[in-house]
Design a protein around this motif. Structure first.
Motif, mmCIF file in Angstrom:
data_model
loop_
_atom_site.group_PDB
_atom_site.id
_atom_site.type_symbol
_atom_site.label_atom_id
_atom_site.label_comp_id
_atom_site.label_asym_id
_atom_site.label_seq_id
_atom_site.Cartn_x
_atom_site.Cartn_y
_atom_site.Cartn_z
ATOM 1 N N ARG A 193 0.831 -1.209 0.000
ATOM 2 C CA ARG A 193 0.000 0.000 0.000
ATOM 3 C C ARG A 193 0.866 1.260 0.000
ATOM 4 N N LEU A 194 1.975 1.200 0.746
ATOM 5 C CA LEU A 194 2.903 2.331 0.745
ATOM 6 C C LEU A 194 3.545 2.500 -0.632
ATOM 7 N N LEU A 195 3.911 1.376 -1.253
ATOM 8 C CA LEU A 195 4.492 1.430 -2.589
ATOM 9 C C LEU A 195 3.497 1.963 -3.613
ATOM 10 N N PHE A 196 2.209 1.652 -3.423
ATOM 11 C CA PHE A 196 1.188 2.180 -4.328
ATOM 12 C C PHE A 196 1.218 3.699 -4.341
ATOM 13 N N VAL A 197 1.240 4.301 -3.165
ATOM 14 C CA VAL A 197 1.249 5.761 -3.066
ATOM 15 C C VAL A 197 2.527 6.334 -3.684
ATOM 16 N N MET A 198 3.657 5.736 -3.358
ATOM 17 C CA MET A 198 4.942 6.232 -3.862
ATOM 18 C C MET A 198 5.030 6.098 -5.374
ATOM 19 N N CYS A 199 4.653 4.919 -5.899
ATOM 20 C CA CYS A 199 4.761 4.686 -7.342
ATOM 21 C C CYS A 199 3.759 5.544 -8.122
ATOM 22 N N LEU A 200 2.573 5.761 -7.548
ATOM 23 C CA LEU A 200 1.586 6.617 -8.208
ATOM 24 C C LEU A 200 2.118 8.045 -8.327
ATOM 25 N N MET A 201 2.692 8.553 -7.249
ATOM 26 C CA MET A 201 3.250 9.910 -7.274
ATOM 27 C C MET A 201 4.406 10.002 -8.268
ATOM 28 N N MET A 202 5.282 8.990 -8.271
ATOM 29 C CA MET A 202 6.425 9.025 -9.185
ATOM 30 C C MET A 202 5.972 8.894 -10.636
ATOM 31 N N TYR A 203 4.936 8.105 -10.888
ATOM 32 C CA TYR A 203 4.417 7.964 -12.251
ATOM 33 C C TYR A 203 3.835 9.278 -12.748
ATOM 34 N N LEU A 204 3.143 9.991 -11.860
ATOM 35 C CA LEU A 204 2.614 11.306 -12.231
ATOM 36 C C LEU A 204 3.743 12.279 -12.547
ATOM 37 N N VAL A 205 4.819 12.212 -11.763
ATOM 38 C CA VAL A 205 5.985 13.063 -12.034
ATOM 39 C C VAL A 205 6.595 12.715 -13.387
ATOM 40 N N ILE A 206 6.660 11.411 -13.691
ATOM 41 C CA ILE A 206 7.191 10.971 -14.991
ATOM 42 C C ILE A 206 6.362 11.542 -16.135
ATOM 43 N N LEU A 207 5.032 11.451 -16.015
ATOM 44 C CA LEU A 207 4.151 11.956 -17.068
ATOM 45 C C LEU A 207 4.223 13.474 -17.171
ATOM 46 N N LEU A 208 4.151 14.141 -16.009
ATOM 47 C CA LEU A 208 4.140 15.608 -15.993
ATOM 48 C C LEU A 208 5.512 16.203 -16.260
ATOM 49 N N GLY A 209 6.574 15.415 -16.073
ATOM 50 C CA GLY A 209 7.919 15.900 -16.328
ATOM 51 C C GLY A 209 8.368 15.668 -17.758
ATOM 52 N N ASN A 210 8.049 14.494 -18.309
ATOM 53 C CA ASN A 210 8.512 14.165 -19.656
ATOM 54 C C ASN A 210 7.624 14.755 -20.752
ATOM 55 N N SER A 211 6.318 14.837 -20.497
ATOM 56 C CA SER A 211 5.409 15.367 -21.517
ATOM 57 C C SER A 211 5.752 16.805 -21.923
ATOM 58 N N PRO A 212 5.994 17.728 -20.956
ATOM 59 C CA PRO A 212 6.383 19.091 -21.363
ATOM 60 C C PRO A 212 7.685 19.133 -22.164
ATOM 61 N N LEU A 213 8.636 18.243 -21.830
ATOM 62 C CA LEU A 213 9.888 18.213 -22.588
ATOM 63 C C LEU A 213 9.641 17.840 -24.043
ATOM 64 N N ILE A 214 8.750 16.872 -24.262
ATOM 65 C CA ILE A 214 8.413 16.479 -25.642
ATOM 66 C C ILE A 214 7.742 17.640 -26.361
ATOM 67 N N ILE A 215 6.797 18.307 -25.682
ATOM 68 C CA ILE A 215 6.080 19.438 -26.294
ATOM 69 C C ILE A 215 7.034 20.577 -26.614
ATOM 70 N N LEU A 216 7.947 20.870 -25.669
ATOM 71 C CA LEU A 216 8.903 21.958 -25.871
ATOM 72 C C LEU A 216 9.821 21.682 -27.060
ATOM 73 N N THR A 217 10.317 20.450 -27.173
ATOM 74 C CA THR A 217 11.232 20.126 -28.274
ATOM 75 C C THR A 217 10.520 20.166 -29.628
ATOM 76 N N LEU A 218 9.195 20.061 -29.618
ATOM 77 C CA LEU A 218 8.434 20.129 -30.859
ATOM 78 C C LEU A 218 8.035 21.560 -31.212
ATOM 79 N N LEU A 219 7.675 22.370 -30.192
ATOM 80 C CA LEU A 219 7.105 23.691 -30.436
ATOM 81 C C LEU A 219 8.120 24.816 -30.457
ATOM 82 N N ASP A 220 9.155 24.725 -29.631
ATOM 83 C CA ASP A 220 10.116 25.821 -29.523
ATOM 84 C C ASP A 220 11.208 25.676 -30.576
#
Length: 312
Positions: free
Chosen positions: A24-51
């Motif tokens: 249950r503790l790992l669920f919370v930790m992995c969920l938060m880290m997965y959100l960071v992965i999505l929210l961190g990598n997605s802007p980088l992809i968008i930036l490299t395409l748009l800027d």
């Protein structure tokens, strides 16, 4: 025992079933880290395409790395999160093979891609005047395609060898996910060929790119040390500091996994493997964002555009 058909096989992912509170503790930790992965990598992809300022080989490869990290973690984290909260931790043979194949493809591709990015930094620092000519758009696309192609071929080879094995009833995978070595160990036949193939694949896709990265940075260091001014040396080396940090985290974790003695408590080994699979992709966008002024500048510009758009 008789061999079983693929449609009859269903695996149980053991994970840390004996420690439900830890899961249950790992669920919370992995969920938060997965959100960071999505929210961190997605802007980088968008930036490299748009800027337009980021339409360079370095950021082209960075966009590939960010997309790769999203695909890699998305291949196993969502189902793993469900299993953390579920009593029934089963996965079908087909889903297990797909998960194993996709994650193996992404892992192999990342090794080659990091070597390609090291070569890009080598050309940028050691041959700056010829950099736009050498690192042409066509060559960058070819090198990226080569990275993805080699990763896919490595995974395809290992997967074909794995699914040809006969399974006779053992169905408990001692892992959080369908990891290829844990998968083949369930077969009711000799798996020496599979183990040799996996070992050769690891040597080729882990240590060969690492050797190329080390050679690239030897030349880079030699060139940087020949620069007369301290400011010039600092500026030259700062262009590859983010990549060097990512390589250190990536290979440091892998080498630690390989070199540490196997623990009697296999839970420790599974947690280390989980760290490699989740934490490393989470750190990549953070490292590139914090250690790169161009990325930070592009992010601020995009945020200002969004703010003015909302106001307008």
């Amino acid at each position: 025992m008789d061999r079983m058909n693929w449609t009859e096989i269903e695996f149980i992912l053991q994970g840390l079933s004996e420690y439900p509170k830890v899961e249950r503790l790992l669920f919370v930790m992995c969920l938060m880290m997965y959100l960071v992965i999505l929210l961190g990598n997605s802007p980088l992809i968008i930036l490299t395409l748009l800027d337009s300022h980021l339409h360079t080989p370095m950021y082209f490869f960075l966009g590939n790395l960010s997309f790769l990290d999203i695909c890699y973690t998305s291949s196993f984290i969502p189902s793993m999160l469900i299993h953390f909260l579920s009593q029934k931790k089963t996965i079908s043979f087909l889903r297990c093979v797909v998960q194993m194949s996709v994650s193996y493809t992404m892992g192999s591709t990342e090794c080659v891609l990091l070597a390609v990015m090291a070569y890009d930094r080598y050309v940028a620092i050691c041959n700056p005047l010829r950099y736009p000519i050498i690192m042409s758009k066509a060559l960058c696309i070819q090198m990226a395609a080569l990275s993805w192609g080699l990763g896919f071929l490595n995974s395809l080879t290992e997967t074909i060898l794995a699914i040809q094995l006969p399974f006779c009833g053992k169905n408990v995978i001692n892992h959080f996910v369908c990891e290829i070595l844990a998968f083949v160990k369930l077969a009711c036949t000799d798996i020496s060929l599979n183990e040799i193939a996996i070992m050769l694949g690891n040597v080729i896709f882990l240590f060969s790119p690492l050797l190329l990265i080390c050679i690239s940075y030897i030349f880079i260091l030699s060139t940087v040390l020949r620069i007369n001014s301290a400011e010039g040396r600092k500026k030259a080396f700062s262009t590859c500091s983010a990549h060097l940090t990512v390589v250190t985290v990536f290979y440091g974790t892998i080498l630690f996994m390989y070199m540490k003695p196997k623990s009697k408590d296999s839970a420790v080994d599974k947690l280390i493997a989980l760290f490699y699979g989740v934490v490393t992709p989470m750190l990549n966008p953070i490292i590139y964002s914090l250690r790169n002024t161009e990325v930070l500048g592009a992010m601020r510009k995009l945020m200002r555009r969004h703010w003015f758009w909302r106001k307008g």
